[in-house]
Design an enzyme around this catalytic site. Structure first.
Site, short mmCIF file in Angstrom:
data_model
loop_
_atom_site.label_atom_id
_atom_site.label_comp_id
_atom_site.label_asym_id
_atom_site.label_seq_id
_atom_site.Cartn_x
_atom_site.Cartn_y
_atom_site.Cartn_z
N LYS A 38 28.99 41.33 38.11
CA LYS A 38 28.70 40.88 39.37
C LYS A 38 30.34 41.77 40.67
O LYS A 38 31.36 41.15 39.43
CB LYS A 38 28.83 39.55 40.06
CG LYS A 38 29.08 38.35 39.13
CD LYS A 38 28.10 37.06 39.45
CE LYS A 38 29.01 35.64 38.81
NZ LYS A 38 28.64 34.40 38.84
N TYR A 265 57.42 32.81 58.68
CA TYR A 265 57.00 32.53 60.06
C TYR A 265 57.44 30.37 59.40
O TYR A 265 57.31 30.25 58.36
CB TYR A 265 55.40 32.67 59.82
CG TYR A 265 55.32 33.63 60.64
CD1 TYR A 265 55.65 34.47 61.46
CD2 TYR A 265 54.77 34.80 59.90
CE1 TYR A 265 55.34 35.94 61.77
CE2 TYR A 265 54.36 36.14 59.34
CZ TYR A 265 54.67 36.68 61.52
OH TYR A 265 54.40 37.49 61.73
C1 LIG Z 1 24.35 32.99 35.53
C2 LIG Z 1 26.01 33.56 35.24
N1 LIG Z 1 26.07 34.32 34.29
C3 LIG Z 1 26.95 34.70 33.93
C4 LIG Z 1 28.08 34.51 34.07
C5 LIG Z 1 29.62 34.62 33.46
O1 LIG Z 1 30.70 33.66 33.16
P1 LIG Z 1 32.35 33.29 32.71
O2 LIG Z 1 32.75 34.10 33.74
O3 LIG Z 1 32.80 32.55 32.89
O4 LIG Z 1 31.70 34.17 31.30
C6 LIG Z 1 28.19 33.90 35.28
C7 LIG Z 1 29.74 33.56 36.09
O5 LIG Z 1 29.80 32.99 37.04
C8 LIG Z 1 26.97 33.54 36.08
O6 LIG Z 1 26.93 33.49 37.24
#
Ligand SMILES: Cc1ncc(COP(=O)(O)O)c(C=O)c1O
Length: 374
Positions: A38, A265
């Protein structure tokens, strides 16, 4: 390697593959693995990462939005894909047409999916999301059985399993995580008693994959560790992970400033002595946080050069006093390894009081990516 651009965000897909296999070995052979890709694969680039994970043997991919799922399909990726955020009812038709699995926690979305699947002569695969203590998405535990009962009437839905997310699996103290897991397991038992088969339930993120084998259930969903970063920076994981993302830049200018000179800055840094300063073409427009001002460092010639003054929109100044021979055009490493020295995403995160996830997303979204190990 000398880079030819001013800024070079490199993504090492061979490291990703290495991490995938290392994590896989921590699981029993029957446990499936979903690569969480994602948010543009945590900034590493959705399609190259998804292709590499598919080639490495991943069983599933997890994305946020329908758009990301559709991008995977348009790229010809045929692996099962789960939309972790679920969908809006009006997205049901496209999700079903693209054979995307959906995290489900809303009755109206269930109806929309069932209707779309009916029209398309298919069964839509859903994973019922349960809130066991994350306090985020999901059906509350006491509502799970009634929610499932309502789904029973929708024969165009295929319920794959229950899924949940852990809030503090990265902590050494697993009390809360065990509570979540206990709740999850009781719901699985209750659902099975009610006649549900639930072939694919899952709850494990990276931290649980690493430290809680009892939470692996049928499938694990690592994200962060695939990208080479440990979920608990204070505790090294049991496998050697290789960082996938690195950031380098070419020095634009070097100059010697007299004592009492202000830098950047706000004049927040004044040189106490003679100062050799290198100017780098990277700033917060590159996702390099302004919170690194006067806190962070870069690596030049394998040595640490501290950031002086404020990080600007696309420039950052570092002190190279005592590092011999630094000149315009030299390579500075902002994330990654330079000879024996290393700047990890966890260290950068510490300067900005954030987590490595945010460092990856910020750098990855703001810069052109160069892929190696394709
Ligand atoms: C629903 C869900 N599953 C799995 C993961 C993977 O988590 P991680 O990156 O801590 O392994 C996430 C990431 O936030 C998530 O939102």
């Amino acid at each position: 390697m000398m880079i030819t651009t001013m800024v070079d965000l490199a993504i090492d897909l061979a490291a990703l593959e290495h991490n995938y296999h290392r994590l896989h070995r921590l699981c029993a052979p029957q446990v499936k693995m979903m690569g969480v890709v994602k948010a543009d694969a945590y900034g590493h680039g959705l399609l190259p990462v998804a292709r590499k994970l598919a080639a490495a043997g991943a069983d599933y991919l997890g994305v946020g939005s329908l758009e990301e799922g559709l991008l995977l399909r348009q790229a010809g990726i045929t692996l099962p894909v789960l939309l972790l955020l679920g969908i809006l009812p009006e997205e049901a038709e496209r999700a079903v047409a693209a054979d995307l699995d959906v995290a489900l926690f809303r009755p109206d979305v269930a109806q929309a999916l069932a209707a779309a699947a009916g029209l398309q002569g298919k069964r839509a695969r859903v994973h019922v999301k349960v809130d066991t203590g994350m306090g985020r998405l999901g059906v509350l535990p006491q509502e799970v059985l009634p929610f499932l009962a309502a789904l029973k009437k929708m024969r165009h839905l295929q319920v794959m399993g229950l899924i949940s997310h852990l809030a503090v699996a990265d902590l050494e103290d697993k009390t809360y995580t065990h509570k979540q897991l206990g709740e999850f397991n009781s719901l699985l038992d209750a659902a099975r008693e009610a006649g549900w088969k639930l072939p694919l339930s899952h709850i494990s993120n990276s931290a649980a994959l690493w430290e809680l084998p009892e939470a692996h259930v049928g499938l694990v969903r690592p994200g962060l560790m695939l990208y080479g970063s440990p979920p608990s920076p204070d505790r090294p994981p049991p496998v050697d992970l290789q960082p996938v993302m690195s950031l380098a830049a070419r020095v634009l200018q070097v100059k010697r400033l007299p004592p009492g000179s202000s830098i950047s800055y706000g004049c927040t840094y004044t040189t106490p002595d003679w100062c050799d300063l290198a100017v780098l073409p990277v700033g917060y427009c590159n996702g390099y946080s302004r919170l690194f001002s006067n806190r962070g460092a870069v690596l030049i010639h394998g040595r640490r050069a501290p950031i002086r003054g404020r990080v600007c929109m696309n420039l950052t100044m570092v002190e190279v006093t005592g590092i011999p021979g630094v000149k315009a055009g030299d390579r500075a490493v902002l994330l990654g390894r330079d000879r024996e020295a290393v700047l990890s995403a966890e260290e950068l995160a510490g300067w900005a009081q954030t987590i490595s996830y945010e460092i990856f997303c910020a750098l990855g979204t703001a810069n052109l990516k160069r892929y190696t190990g394709v």
